[in-house]
Design a protein around this motif. Structure first.
Motif, PDB file in Angstrom:
ATOM      1  N   VAL A 274      77.333  27.160 103.700  1.00  0.00           N
ATOM      2  CA  VAL A 274      76.330  26.741 104.677  1.00  0.00           C
ATOM      3  C   VAL A 274      75.697  25.419 104.248  1.00  0.00           C
ATOM      4  CG1 VAL A 274      74.086  27.295 105.689  1.00  0.00           C
ATOM      5  CG2 VAL A 274      75.850  29.061 105.524  1.00  0.00           C
ATOM      6  N   GLU A 275      75.375  25.305 102.964  1.00  0.00           N
ATOM      7  CA  GLU A 275      74.803  24.058 102.447  1.00  0.00           C
ATOM      8  C   GLU A 275      75.730  22.872 102.686  1.00  0.00           C
ATOM      9  OE1 GLU A 275      74.064  24.719  98.345  1.00  0.00           O
ATOM     10  OE2 GLU A 275      72.415  26.131  98.668  1.00  0.00           O
ATOM     11  N   LEU A 276      77.037  23.146 102.682  1.00  0.00           N
ATOM     12  CA  LEU A 276      78.028  22.093 102.864  1.00  0.00           C
ATOM     13  C   LEU A 276      78.409  21.889 104.327  1.00  0.00           C
ATOM     14  CD1 LEU A 276      80.277  22.940  99.783  1.00  0.00           C
ATOM     15  CD2 LEU A 276      78.813  20.924 100.051  1.00  0.00           C
ATOM     16  N   GLY A 277      77.705  22.591 105.222  1.00  0.00           N
ATOM     17  CA  GLY A 277      77.869  22.302 106.642  1.00  0.00           C
ATOM     18  C   GLY A 277      78.636  23.316 107.466  1.00  0.00           C
ATOM     19  N   SER A 278      78.990  24.472 106.895  1.00  0.00           N
ATOM     20  CA  SER A 278      79.751  25.464 107.652  1.00  0.00           C
ATOM     21  C   SER A 278      78.835  26.257 108.571  1.00  0.00           C
ATOM     22  CB  SER A 278      80.477  26.417 106.696  1.00  0.00           C
ATOM     23  OG  SER A 278      81.057  27.491 107.410  1.00  0.00           O
ATOM     24  N   THR A 279      79.143  26.234 109.864  1.00  0.00           N
ATOM     25  CA  THR A 279      78.360  27.035 110.814  1.00  0.00           C
ATOM     26  C   THR A 279      78.826  28.483 110.824  1.00  0.00           C
ATOM     27  OG1 THR A 279      79.866  26.330 112.587  1.00  0.00           O
ATOM     28  CG2 THR A 279      77.842  25.068 112.289  1.00  0.00           C
ATOM     29  N   ILE A 280      80.143  28.697 110.682  1.00  0.00           N
ATOM     30  CA  ILE A 280      80.656  30.067 110.687  1.00  0.00           C
ATOM     31  C   ILE A 280      80.139  30.842 109.478  1.00  0.00           C
ATOM     32  CG2 ILE A 280      82.810  29.496 109.481  1.00  0.00           C
ATOM     33  CD1 ILE A 280      84.174  31.620 111.234  1.00  0.00           C
ATOM     34  N   SER A 281      79.986  30.174 108.339  1.00  0.00           N
ATOM     35  CA  SER A 281      79.455  30.857 107.155  1.00  0.00           C
ATOM     36  C   SER A 281      78.013  31.286 107.393  1.00  0.00           C
ATOM     37  CB  SER A 281      79.541  29.944 105.931  1.00  0.00           C
ATOM     38  OG  SER A 281      80.884  29.623 105.640  1.00  0.00           O
ATOM     39  N   GLY A 282      77.283  30.479 108.161  1.00  0.00           N
ATOM     40  CA  GLY A 282      75.908  30.839 108.485  1.00  0.00           C
ATOM     41  C   GLY A 282      75.830  32.138 109.250  1.00  0.00           C
ATOM     42  N   LYS A 283      76.798  32.358 110.128  1.00  0.00           N
ATOM     43  CA  LYS A 283      76.824  33.615 110.878  1.00  0.00           C
ATOM     44  C   LYS A 283      77.080  34.802 109.949  1.00  0.00           C
ATOM     45  CE  LYS A 283      78.393  31.368 115.117  1.00  0.00           C
ATOM     46  NZ  LYS A 283      79.487  31.256 116.122  1.00  0.00           N
ATOM     47  N   TYR A 284      77.916  34.592 108.932  1.00  0.00           N
ATOM     48  CA  TYR A 284      78.171  35.653 107.960  1.00  0.00           C
ATOM     49  C   TYR A 284      76.910  35.955 107.157  1.00  0.00           C
ATOM     50  CZ  TYR A 284      83.245  35.985 108.549  1.00  0.00           C
ATOM     51  OH  TYR A 284      84.505  36.234 109.041  1.00  0.00           O
ATOM     52  N   VAL A 285      76.189  34.911 106.788  1.00  0.00           N
ATOM     53  CA  VAL A 285      74.950  35.108 106.034  1.00  0.00           C
ATOM     54  C   VAL A 285      73.966  35.917 106.858  1.00  0.00           C
ATOM     55  CG1 VAL A 285      72.932  33.946 105.070  1.00  0.00           C
ATOM     56  CG2 VAL A 285      75.220  33.046 104.605  1.00  0.00           C
ATOM     57  N   GLU A 286      73.809  35.550 108.119  1.00  0.00           N
ATOM     58  CA  GLU A 286      72.863  36.252 108.987  1.00  0.00           C
ATOM     59  C   GLU A 286      73.257  37.714 109.203  1.00  0.00           C
ATOM     60  OE1 GLU A 286      72.731  34.082 112.592  1.00  0.00           O
ATOM     61  OE2 GLU A 286      71.859  32.272 111.686  1.00  0.00           O
ATOM     62  N   LYS A 287      74.550  37.970 109.348  1.00  0.00           N
ATOM     63  CA  LYS A 287      75.000  39.299 109.718  1.00  0.00           C
ATOM     64  C   LYS A 287      75.179  40.224 108.526  1.00  0.00           C
ATOM     65  CE  LYS A 287      78.349  41.616 112.718  1.00  0.00           C
ATOM     66  NZ  LYS A 287      79.473  41.421 113.674  1.00  0.00           N
ATOM     67  N   TYR A 288      75.667  39.666 107.403  1.00  0.00           N
ATOM     68  CA  TYR A 288      76.087  40.540 106.309  1.00  0.00           C
ATOM     69  C   TYR A 288      75.342  40.361 104.985  1.00  0.00           C
ATOM     70  CZ  TYR A 288      80.176  41.216 109.323  1.00  0.00           C
ATOM     71  OH  TYR A 288      80.996  41.496 110.380  1.00  0.00           O
ATOM     72  N   CYS A 289      74.871  39.165 104.709  1.00  0.00           N
ATOM     73  CA  CYS A 289      74.467  38.861 103.342  1.00  0.00           C
ATOM     74  C   CYS A 289      73.034  39.224 102.980  1.00  0.00           C
ATOM     75  CB  CYS A 289      74.660  37.362 103.049  1.00  0.00           C
ATOM     76  SG  CYS A 289      76.403  36.856 103.150  1.00  0.00           S
ATOM     77  N   GLN A 290      72.223  39.548 103.965  1.00  0.00           N
ATOM     78  CA  GLN A 290      70.825  39.765 103.663  1.00  0.00           C
ATOM     79  C   GLN A 290      70.591  40.883 102.658  1.00  0.00           C
ATOM     80  OE1 GLN A 290      68.696  37.560 104.712  1.00  0.00           O
ATOM     81  NE2 GLN A 290      70.280  36.515 105.914  1.00  0.00           N
ATOM     82  N   GLY A 291      71.415  41.927 102.740  1.00  0.00           N
ATOM     83  CA  GLY A 291      71.231  43.047 101.837  1.00  0.00           C
ATOM     84  C   GLY A 291      72.103  42.994 100.598  1.00  0.00           C
ATOM     85  N   TRP A 292      72.897  41.922 100.460  1.00  0.00           N
ATOM     86  CA  TRP A 292      73.811  41.849  99.331  1.00  0.00           C
ATOM     87  C   TRP A 292      73.187  41.255  98.072  1.00  0.00           C
ATOM     88  CZ3 TRP A 292      78.836  39.641 101.985  1.00  0.00           C
ATOM     89  CH2 TRP A 292      79.350  40.629 102.844  1.00  0.00           C
ATOM     90  N   GLY A 293      72.176  40.442  98.280  1.00  0.00           N
ATOM     91  CA  GLY A 293      71.583  39.774  97.134  1.00  0.00           C
ATOM     92  C   GLY A 293      72.384  38.557  96.744  1.00  0.00           C
ATOM     93  N   THR A 294      71.832  37.796  95.837  1.00  0.00           N
ATOM     94  CA  THR A 294      72.499  36.573  95.363  1.00  0.00           C
ATOM     95  C   THR A 294      72.545  36.489  93.860  1.00  0.00           C
ATOM     96  OG1 THR A 294      70.394  35.387  95.487  1.00  0.00           O
ATOM     97  CG2 THR A 294      71.829  35.262  97.421  1.00  0.00           C
ATOM     98  N   THR A 295      72.356  37.621  93.185  1.00  0.00           N
ATOM     99  CA  THR A 295      72.377  37.607  91.725  1.00  0.00           C
ATOM    100  C   THR A 295      73.526  38.464  91.251  1.00  0.00           C
ATOM    101  OG1 THR A 295      70.865  39.489  91.634  1.00  0.00           O
ATOM    102  CG2 THR A 295      69.896  37.258  91.616  1.00  0.00           C
TER     103      THR A 295
END
Length: 222
Positions: free
Chosen positions: A201-222
């Motif tokens: 997403v930082e590098l400009g991917s819009t499709i990755s942003g959709k994955y972050v919104e849909k799936y990543c919120q509960g996954w954590g980043t650590t």
């Protein structure tokens, strides 16, 4: 792509004629070179349909020049004539074996044909013969492309290793991180996948942003 896109064979034309002078005339040699140069000019202008007959005729007049066949194959590839592109580049490789740029090109065509195993084999060979190559390839591209082959073949550990290597070599683009994230999900490494989606997403991917919104919120980043 091979040096013909830069030099149009001017540097090695004498050598090529020496190799074929017993079987083609000087007139045919000169005419083939002229058609080749005109064809590659048109290729660079993205006039592929106009370039095709010129390059095809160049290979007819001088069938002993592998770069002519390589140029023809690139043009056929650009026109979506993928099976013909494979035939042309394979003929070139019969003359000049183990050329990384030839191997890389054929691998890319195989990938378009969804012949992922064949593509992976050619990417592997391209990397193998890279060290002493006259025309080197960009290794990070080869690792990324081969990683995509493994992804489609569901060989996820291999895919991850190749995406890791592409990033290590400096291929810092969104698609690498997005595809590695996809692999990491398959390997049940969701926290790491979340990091990669966010980097994409930082590098400009819009499709990755959709994955972050849909799936990543509960996954954590650590």
């Amino acid at each position: 792509m091979r040096a013909f896109f830069v030099s149009f064979l001017l540097l090695n034309s004498a050598l090529c004629f020496a190799q074929s002078e017993d079987t083609i005339s000087q007139a045919d040699y000169n005419a083939a070179l002229e058609h080749y140069n005109q064809g590659t000019d048109l290729y660079h202008e993205k006039k592929y349909k106009e370039a095709l007959p010129l390059l095809r005729y160049a290979t007819k007049l001088n069938p002993y020049n592998s770069d002519y066949l390589f140029a023809l194959s690139n043009t056929q590839n650009a026109l979506g004539q993928l099976d013909s592109a494979v035939v042309s580049i394979t003929r070139a490789m019969d003359m000049e074996a183990n050329q990384p740029d030839y191997l890389m090109h054929r691998a890319n065509v195989y990938f378009k044909l969804k012949e992922y195993r064949k593509a992976a084999t050619d990417y592997t060979s391209a990397l193998k013969y890279q060290t002493d190559a006259e025309v080197p390839i960009m290794e990070e591209h080869a690792f990324f492309n081969r990683g995509n082959c493994w992804l489609y073949l569901e060989e996820y550990a291999k895919a991850r290793a190749d995406f890791d290597k592409a990033i290590e070599l400096g291929y810092d683009i969104a698609n690498v991180y997005h595809n590695r994230a996809t692999v990491l999900i398959r390997l049940n490494l969701k926290s790491e996948a979340s990091k990669d989606f966010r980097r994409a997403v930082e590098l400009g991917s819009t499709i990755s942003g959709k994955y972050v919104e849909k799936y990543c919120q509960g996954w954590g980043t650590t």
